[in-house]
Enzyme design. Structure first.
Site, PDB file in Angstrom:
ATOM      1  N   THR A   1      -2.716   0.492  -4.438  1.00 54.39           N
ATOM      2  CA  THR A   1      -3.119   1.694  -3.721  1.00 54.39           C
ATOM      3  C   THR A   1      -4.378   2.313  -4.302  1.00 54.39           C
ATOM      4  O   THR A   1      -4.716   2.075  -5.465  1.00 54.39           O
ATOM      5  CB  THR A   1      -1.999   2.757  -3.780  1.00 54.39           C
ATOM      6  OG1 THR A   1      -2.451   3.967  -3.169  1.00 54.39           O
ATOM      7  CG2 THR A   1      -1.624   3.069  -5.220  1.00 54.39           C
ATOM      8  N   THR A   2      -5.048   3.105  -3.482  1.00 53.04           N
ATOM      9  CA  THR A   2      -6.235   3.827  -3.938  1.00 53.04           C
ATOM     10  C   THR A   2      -5.860   5.135  -4.611  1.00 53.04           C
ATOM     11  O   THR A   2      -6.619   5.657  -5.441  1.00 53.04           O
ATOM     12  CB  THR A   2      -7.146   4.133  -2.729  1.00 53.04           C
ATOM     13  OG1 THR A   2      -7.393   2.931  -2.020  1.00 53.04           O
ATOM     14  CG2 THR A   2      -8.442   4.768  -3.153  1.00 53.04           C
TER      15      THR A   2
ATOM     16  N   ASP B   1       0.870  -1.166   0.000  1.00 51.98           N
ATOM     17  CA  ASP B   1       0.000   0.000   0.000  1.00 51.98           C
ATOM     18  C   ASP B   1       0.916   1.228   0.000  1.00 51.98           C
ATOM     19  O   ASP B   1       2.103   1.127   0.312  1.00 51.98           O
ATOM     20  CB  ASP B   1      -0.869  -0.038   1.270  1.00 51.98           C
ATOM     21  CG  ASP B   1      -1.534   1.290   1.572  1.00 51.98           C
ATOM     22  OD1 ASP B   1      -2.254   1.798   0.689  1.00 51.98           O
ATOM     23  OD2 ASP B   1      -1.306   1.826   2.671  1.00 51.98           O
TER      24      ASP B   1
ATOM     25  N   HIS C   1     -10.236  17.410  -8.230  1.00 52.33           N
ATOM     26  CA  HIS C   1      -9.285  16.343  -7.917  1.00 52.33           C
ATOM     27  C   HIS C   1      -8.003  16.481  -8.735  1.00 52.33           C
ATOM     28  O   HIS C   1      -6.901  16.235  -8.243  1.00 52.33           O
ATOM     29  CB  HIS C   1      -9.914  14.963  -8.140  1.00 52.33           C
ATOM     30  CG  HIS C   1      -9.133  13.872  -7.495  1.00 52.33           C
ATOM     31  ND1 HIS C   1      -8.502  12.884  -8.205  1.00 52.33           N
ATOM     32  CD2 HIS C   1      -8.841  13.654  -6.191  1.00 52.33           C
ATOM     33  CE1 HIS C   1      -7.859  12.082  -7.363  1.00 52.33           C
ATOM     34  NE2 HIS C   1      -8.053  12.530  -6.135  1.00 52.33           N
TER      35      HIS C   1
ATOM     36  N   ASP D   1      -0.280   5.159   0.736  1.00 51.80           N
ATOM     37  CA  ASP D   1      -0.576   6.221   1.702  1.00 51.80           C
ATOM     38  C   ASP D   1      -0.724   5.663   3.111  1.00 51.80           C
ATOM     39  O   ASP D   1      -1.579   4.838   3.371  1.00 51.80           O
ATOM     40  CB  ASP D   1      -1.849   6.956   1.270  1.00 51.80           C
ATOM     41  CG  ASP D   1      -1.637   7.699  -0.039  1.00 51.80           C
ATOM     42  OD1 ASP D   1      -2.404   7.445  -0.989  1.00 51.80           O
ATOM     43  OD2 ASP D   1      -0.692   8.491  -0.119  1.00 51.80           O
TER      44      ASP D   1
ATOM     45  N   GLU E   1      -1.006  11.516   4.530  1.00 52.01           N
ATOM     46  CA  GLU E   1      -2.381  12.026   4.584  1.00 52.01           C
ATOM     47  C   GLU E   1      -2.522  13.407   5.246  1.00 52.01           C
ATOM     48  O   GLU E   1      -2.905  14.378   4.593  1.00 52.01           O
ATOM     49  CB  GLU E   1      -3.287  10.997   5.302  1.00 52.01           C
ATOM     50  CG  GLU E   1      -3.454   9.692   4.553  1.00 52.01           C
ATOM     51  CD  GLU E   1      -4.259   9.804   3.270  1.00 52.01           C
ATOM     52  OE1 GLU E   1      -4.455   8.791   2.587  1.00 52.01           O
ATOM     53  OE2 GLU E   1      -4.699  10.936   2.924  1.00 52.01           O
TER      54      GLU E   1
ATOM     55  N   GLY F   1     -10.307   7.125  -1.876  1.00 50.14           N
ATOM     56  CA  GLY F   1     -10.440   7.795  -3.169  1.00 50.14           C
ATOM     57  C   GLY F   1     -10.794   9.259  -2.969  1.00 50.14           C
ATOM     58  O   GLY F   1     -11.805   9.565  -2.331  1.00 50.14           O
ATOM     59  N   GLY F   2      -9.965  10.144  -3.509  1.00 50.77           N
ATOM     60  CA  GLY F   2     -10.175  11.574  -3.295  1.00 50.77           C
ATOM     61  C   GLY F   2     -11.476  12.080  -3.881  1.00 50.77           C
ATOM     62  O   GLY F   2     -12.197  12.870  -3.236  1.00 50.77           O
TER      63      GLY F   2
ATOM     64  N   ARG G   1     -14.223  10.853  -1.752  1.00 53.39           N
ATOM     65  CA  ARG G   1     -14.169  11.528  -0.449  1.00 53.39           C
ATOM     66  C   ARG G   1     -14.850  12.893  -0.516  1.00 53.39           C
ATOM     67  O   ARG G   1     -15.594  13.277   0.387  1.00 53.39           O
ATOM     68  CB  ARG G   1     -12.706  11.680  -0.007  1.00 53.39           C
ATOM     69  CG  ARG G   1     -12.491  12.087   1.424  1.00 53.39           C
ATOM     70  CD  ARG G   1     -11.031  11.917   1.834  1.00 53.39           C
ATOM     71  NE  ARG G   1     -10.671  10.517   1.702  1.00 53.39           N
ATOM     72  CZ  ARG G   1      -9.471  10.098   1.313  1.00 53.39           C
ATOM     73  NH1 ARG G   1      -8.510  10.962   0.984  1.00 53.39           N
ATOM     74  NH2 ARG G   1      -9.221   8.815   1.242  1.00 53.39           N
TER      75      ARG G   1
HETATM   76  C1  XBP Z   1      -5.318   6.232   0.494  1.00 57.89           C
HETATM   77  C2  XBP Z   1      -6.513   6.842  -0.128  1.00 57.89           C
HETATM   78  C3  XBP Z   1      -6.328   7.892  -1.190  1.00 57.89           C
HETATM   79  C4  XBP Z   1      -5.609   9.115  -0.610  1.00 57.89           C
HETATM   80  C5  XBP Z   1      -5.825  10.341  -1.475  1.00 57.89           C
HETATM   81  O1  XBP Z   1      -4.815   5.348  -0.448  1.00 57.89           O
HETATM   82  O2  XBP Z   1      -7.616   6.459   0.194  1.00 57.89           O
HETATM   83  O3  XBP Z   1      -7.615   8.260  -1.631  1.00 57.89           O
HETATM   84  O4  XBP Z   1      -6.181   9.401   0.656  1.00 57.89           O
HETATM   85  O5  XBP Z   1      -5.361  10.086  -2.775  1.00 57.89           O
HETATM   86  P1  XBP Z   1      -3.963   3.996   0.000  1.00 57.89           P
HETATM   87  P2  XBP Z   1      -6.313  10.412  -4.027  1.00 57.89           P
HETATM   88  O6  XBP Z   1      -3.904   3.956   1.516  1.00 57.89           O
HETATM   89  O7  XBP Z   1      -4.733   2.851  -0.597  1.00 57.89           O
HETATM   90  O8  XBP Z   1      -2.592   4.186  -0.602  1.00 57.89           O
HETATM   91  O9  XBP Z   1      -6.860  11.800  -3.816  1.00 57.89           O
HETATM   92  O10 XBP Z   1      -5.393  10.302  -5.223  1.00 57.89           O
HETATM   93  O11 XBP Z   1      -7.379   9.350  -3.981  1.00 57.89           O
HETATM   94 MG    MG Z   2      -3.024   3.259   3.172  1.00 59.73          MG
END
Ligand code: XBP
Ligand code: MG
Length: 260
Positions: free
Chosen positions: A127-128, A10, A87, A12, A19, A53-54, A57
């Site tokens: 990752t998301t 993963d 975004h 983030d 974050e 997902g931004g 979100r």
């Molecule tokens: C974390 C998420 C992402 C980020 C923001 O991803 O949920 O949405 O918070 O990035 P992970 P985006 O933990 O799966 O890596 O705005 O590009 O979604």
């Molecule tokens: Mg994560």
């Protein structure tokens, strides 16, 4: 000896603490750029992180937070068209922040990646966030060539459903043509481990400030970070066999224990 062949990471919260001081700041910069009047403070963002997902979100924020509706009517009428543009702007701000070097890799990540490569383990990302955010983080922490360390960067909208659905991990496994039991996943959040375990992956968890109270019952081990020889990890759940940092020998032990 375990038949561990690949590590799937993963991004983030796992590779880097992106974050609170990264994505959140970028969202707020995009909100200011568009003049929509939104601002996400650290506690609110922590709640919103339950939605991955931004784009998703931002939609969730508008639909579920009363203050989000205090925006000009023309923003409301074209919100569906606006969110993708917001975004894109957020991603531009985020990659700009990464380029300043403001967001380093977490403890032990670089050491483990380099050791895994030396030991011939295959590497992948699930990752998301967007592919652009992943390559930018790798470029500005490990150097551009590190992007090629990963056989597949499974990211963002490439999978039908985002975490906690298993789709992004399934996609990574299919792309590598590997069964889940030949791999380990690395995650930081409840949504993340639901996704990796949903794909059948034994999962190593490193928590962070936003996820310390999440449910990691299904993890092979839960750590505060991956550790370094001079900065040992704390084992929050599971058994590290007396080791003080995450290395390939410990990963092989965890993988083997999970196969029993
Ligand atoms: C974390 C998420 C992402 C980020 C923001 O991803 O949920 O949405 O918070 O990035 P992970 P985006 O933990 O799966 O890596 O705005 O590009 O979604
Ligand atoms: Mg994560």
């Amino acid at each position: 000896m375990s038949n561990l062949q690949a590590l799937i990471f993963d991004v983030d919260g796992t590779l880097a603490d992106t974050e609170r001081d990264g994505h959140r700041m970028a969202f707020n910069a995009a909100f200011d750029e568009f003049g929509i009047g939104w601002h996400w403070d650290a506690p609110v963002y922590g709640e919103l992180l339950s939605v991955t997902g931004g784009k998703e979100r931002m939609r969730h924020y508008y639909d579920n937070h009363a203050e989000a509706k205090n925006i000009p009517d023309d923003f409301k009428q074209r919100l569906d068209q606006l969110i993708p543009r917001l975004h894109q702007a957020k991603t531009r701000h985020y990659t700009g922040l990464l380029a300043t070097g403001a967001i380093p890799l977490r403890t032990g990540v670089e050491r483990l990646l380099r050791e895994a490569r030396e030991r011939g383990l295959r590497l992948a990302i699930a990752t998301t966030t967007t592919p652009e955010n992943v390559t930018s983080l790798l470029e500005h922490t490990l150097g551009r060539e590190s992007i090629d360390w990963f056989e597949v960067i499974a990211a963002g909208d490439i999978a039908p459903a985002k975490k906690p659905a298993p789709d992004i991990y399934d996609y990574a496994l299919q792309t590598m043509q590997l069964p889940a039991d030949a791999c380990l996943a690395f995650e930081d959040s409840g949504n993340g481990i639901q996704s990796s375990r949903g794909a059948g992956l034994t999962t190593v968890v490193t928590i962070n400030d936003y996820t310390a109270d999440h449910d990691f019952t299904d993890a092979a081990i839960v750590l505060d970070h991956m550790g370094e020889p001079d900065d040992p990890f704390t084992v929050l759940a599971g058994d590290a066999g007396g080791r003080r940092f995450l290395d390939c020998d410990l990963l092989n032990d965890l993988h083997q224990q999970a196969q029993c």
